[in-house]
Design an enzyme around this catalytic site. Sequence first.
Site, PDB file in Angstrom:
ATOM      1  N   ARG A  15      -5.418 -13.818 -16.856  1.00  0.00           N
ATOM      2  CA  ARG A  15      -4.498 -12.866 -17.380  1.00  0.00           C
ATOM      3  C   ARG A  15      -3.028 -13.003 -17.228  1.00  0.00           C
ATOM      4  O   ARG A  15      -2.044 -12.602 -17.629  1.00  0.00           O
ATOM      5  CB  ARG A  15      -5.061 -11.572 -17.217  1.00  0.00           C
ATOM      6  CG  ARG A  15      -6.269 -11.130 -17.611  1.00  0.00           C
ATOM      7  CD  ARG A  15      -6.511  -9.821 -17.575  1.00  0.00           C
ATOM      8  NE  ARG A  15      -5.929  -8.799 -18.137  1.00  0.00           N
ATOM      9  CZ  ARG A  15      -6.374  -8.191 -19.313  1.00  0.00           C
ATOM     10  NH1 ARG A  15      -7.531  -8.685 -19.808  1.00  0.00           N
ATOM     11  NH2 ARG A  15      -5.526  -7.377 -19.962  1.00  0.00           N
ATOM     12  N   CYS A  41      -1.395  -9.632 -17.362  1.00  0.00           N
ATOM     13  CA  CYS A  41      -1.830  -8.844 -16.129  1.00  0.00           C
ATOM     14  C   CYS A  41      -3.196  -8.495 -15.838  1.00  0.00           C
ATOM     15  O   CYS A  41      -3.656  -7.884 -16.894  1.00  0.00           O
ATOM     16  CB  CYS A  41      -0.695  -7.698 -15.815  1.00  0.00           C
ATOM     17  SG  CYS A  41       0.990  -7.968 -15.759  1.00  0.00           S
ATOM     18  N   GLU A  96      -0.147 -26.879 -25.399  1.00  0.00           N
ATOM     19  CA  GLU A  96      -0.227 -25.558 -24.439  1.00  0.00           C
ATOM     20  C   GLU A  96      -0.732 -26.382 -22.956  1.00  0.00           C
ATOM     21  O   GLU A  96      -0.485 -25.715 -21.787  1.00  0.00           O
ATOM     22  CB  GLU A  96      -0.897 -24.726 -24.778  1.00  0.00           C
ATOM     23  CG  GLU A  96      -2.706 -24.836 -25.140  1.00  0.00           C
ATOM     24  CD  GLU A  96      -3.160 -23.486 -25.729  1.00  0.00           C
ATOM     25  OE1 GLU A  96      -2.701 -22.591 -25.457  1.00  0.00           O
ATOM     26  OE2 GLU A  96      -4.352 -23.870 -26.556  1.00  0.00           O
TER      27      GLU A  96
HETATM   28  C1  F6R Z   1      -4.503 -20.691 -27.670  1.00  0.00           C
HETATM   29  C2  F6R Z   1      -4.671 -19.445 -27.371  1.00  0.00           C
HETATM   30  C3  F6R Z   1      -3.628 -18.475 -27.956  1.00  0.00           C
HETATM   31  C4  F6R Z   1      -4.416 -17.230 -28.467  1.00  0.00           C
HETATM   32  C5  F6R Z   1      -3.686 -15.940 -29.062  1.00  0.00           C
HETATM   33  C6  F6R Z   1      -4.403 -15.154 -29.568  1.00  0.00           C
HETATM   34  O1  F6R Z   1      -5.564 -21.731 -27.099  1.00  0.00           O
HETATM   35  O2  F6R Z   1      -5.651 -19.202 -26.614  1.00  0.00           O
HETATM   36  O3  F6R Z   1      -2.906 -18.948 -28.996  1.00  0.00           O
HETATM   37  O4  F6R Z   1      -5.410 -17.754 -29.483  1.00  0.00           O
HETATM   38  O5  F6R Z   1      -2.666 -15.760 -27.982  1.00  0.00           O
HETATM   39  O6  F6R Z   1      -5.249 -14.247 -28.914  1.00  0.00           O
HETATM   40  P1  F6R Z   1      -6.202 -13.656 -29.343  1.00  0.00           P
HETATM   41  O7  F6R Z   1      -7.322 -14.527 -29.944  1.00  0.00           O
HETATM   42  O8  F6R Z   1      -7.078 -13.038 -27.658  1.00  0.00           O
HETATM   43  O9  F6R Z   1      -5.860 -12.485 -30.076  1.00  0.00           O
END
Ligand code: F6R
Length: 620
Positions: free
Chosen positions: A27, A2, A500
Site C-alpha cells: 500500500r 498507506c 510501471e
Molecule cells: C496497474 C494497476 C493499477 C490499478 C488501478 C486501479 O497494474 O494495478 O493501474 O489497476 O490503480 O486499481 P483498482 O483496480 O484497485 O481500482
Amino acid sequence: MCGIVGYIGDQEAYPILIKGLHRLEYRGYDSAGISLINNKGELNVYKAKGKVSALEKSVEGKDISGTIGIAHTRWATHGEPNTTNAHPHFSQSKNLSLVHNGIIENYKPLRTELEKNGMTFCSETDTEVLVQLVEFMMVSHKCDLYNAVQLALKNVVGAYAIAILEKSHPDQIVCARKGSPLIIGVGKDKTSGRPEFYIGSDATPIIEYTNQVIYLNDEEIAIMNRAGLLDITNLSNVKQTPQLVTLQMNLDQLEKGGYPHFMLKEIWEQPDALRTCIRGRIDKAEKDVLLSGIIDHRDKFINCRRIIICACGTSWHSALIGKYFIEEACQIPVEVEYASEFRYRNPVIHPDDIVIAVSQSGETADTLAAIQLAKEKGAFLYGICNVIGSSIPRATHSGTYLHVGPEIGVASTKAFTGQVITLCLLGLAIAKEKKTLSNEMFHMLVDELQQIPDKIQWTLENNKNIDQFAQMFTYCKNFIYLGRGYNYPVALEGALKLKEISYIHAEGYPAAEMKHGPIALIDEEMPVVVIAPKHGMYEKVVSNIQEIKSRKGKIISVITEDDTVVKNMSDYSFVIPDTRDCFVPLLAVIPLQLLSYYVAIAKGRNVDQPRNLAKSVTVE
Ligand code: F6R
C-alpha cells in the site's frame, strides 16, 4: 495508500505489527513507523524513511517492548517521504500518537487555527494536524480521548482511517474511518484465552491470528481495551451494533509460495484463480451462467438503456474489453469512463442506466467517488471487485466478487484476467435474460469460457523462454504495443505493465492508428509488440506488421500457435492456443505480463514494489 496495523492483547505487539506492516507494504513504502506503550507506561515512537526493513534496522537496540501498539507504512501525499513526515505522529504533549491513511482536505485552515491557539508542528503532514486537533479537543472540552476524536472528526473534511494510542490510558486503542478502509480483528490469546484486538487497513495483517473481523463503516469510531470491551459509535455518539464477519481467506494466499516475487506467483496462479472465479457461476452440465447479482435484479438489467463502466488503470483496460463483449452479446450500449474524469463532470445519467464499478481493491478513491455521484443521480450500481468487504461492494446495490484471491504484487495480473472473465460472465448472464444470443452461440461461448484456465496454463508452459529473450530489451527506451478490436485494450495493458515495473516508456495503440502519427516513431531501435491472433482483423494486422517492418521496426508478435505467416515476419513470437475472438485477451495478455516481468528483472527493478506506486489508490 498507506497501511495501518494495530494490536492490543497479551502478546508482545512489535512482532505482530512488523509482520503486519510487511503484509501491508504493497500500500506504500515511502516510510514506516511504529508506536508502542511499554509496561512502564512510556509511549515510544520509532520511524524510518524507506521500507519496513529500514524501520526494523533503525530500532535495533531500542526498547520495543509493549503489548499495545500501532504502526504505519506510508505512501506520501503531504510532505516529502522523510522521517519527520513519517507516521505515527505525536501530539504536542506527546500524550497521543496517531497513524492515518487518507487525506485531510481542510488541514491548512485547521493548522492555522491550532497555531493561533499555541500549538506547534514538526511535520508538513495533514496527519499531524489531526492528532493536534484531537489533543486540542481533549484539553479545551475537558473530555476523554473517545469524545475528543468525535469532536475533532466533526471538524474534518476529507478521508481518514486512523488509530490512536494514549499514554495516560495504556489499555485502549481508539480508531475511526471515513472513506479509507479499516478492519478490526477480534481474537483470543492462545495461552491466556483473554480477548485481543487487531486493526488493519485490510485483512492481510489479521488473518494469521483470527478470521473474525468487523468492517468499520464510514464515520464510525471504535474503542477497544484489554478487558475485551469493543464499543462503536458514529460521529453523533449513537451506538452501533458491530457485525462480526468470518473471513474467507487463508495465510498461504499471502505468501510467495516459493516464487521470487508475488507478481510471478500471481501470473502463474491465473489458471487456478480463474477456475475459482468461474466456479459456481457456470453450470457445466447445462452450459449455463448463474450470476446471482443478475438473477436478483433481472428487470433492471433487461430494461437498462445503457451501461457505464467506471474504473482506473488496469481495471479500465478490462472494462474496455467488457464493453466490446457486452455490446456484442447483449446489444446494450456501454460507455467506459475514467472514474477520475467522470466524477468531476456533470454526466448525464438516467434512472434506467446501470453504472458498473470495476476495481481490484474496491477502495480506489476516484472509482468510489464516481459511483457515489452516479448513486446521487439515481443510477443502479453494480460492483466488480476482488477485495471482499471493501468500500465499493459496500456502496453498490449489487455485484460480483472476482474470487481470484489476494493480489499483492503492485502490478495487477490475475485481477485483470479475473475482471475480464467476470465481465464476460455478466454479459452472458444478461444476454441469456434478454435472449440476444442464439442458444447455440450462448452454449458455445460458455463452453469456450470454461476452457480458458486450461488454455492459460498451456500459454504459460509454452512461453517459458521469455526470460532469456527479455534480456535483449533492457537497453530499450521505448516500446509500442499494437492490437485491434478486443486486443486493443490488451495493447494498452501490455504497455502499462511494462512502464510501471521496468520504467521503460511504452504506448499502446489501436494498430490502424499507427499511420495517423505514431508510425513516425518507428526505426530499427523501436520494438513493436503486435497482438496478431488468427481472427477477425488478422489480414489487416498482417498489413500493419508489413508497414512496421518496412520501416525497420522490430516485431514481437503474439500469435495463434500454428501461424507460420506472422511468425516468419516477426523477430520473436509468443504463442497462444486458439480461442474465440472475444476471449483472446485472456490468453494474449499472459506473455505480455511475463515480458514486462522479465524485462524489469533484467533491469534490476523491484517488481513487487515499483517506485512511486501503491497498490490501493485511496487518495485522488
Ligand atoms: C496497474 C494497476 C493499477 C490499478 C488501478 C486501479 O497494474 O494495478 O493501474 O489497476 O490503480 O486499481 P483498482 O483496480 O484497485 O481500482
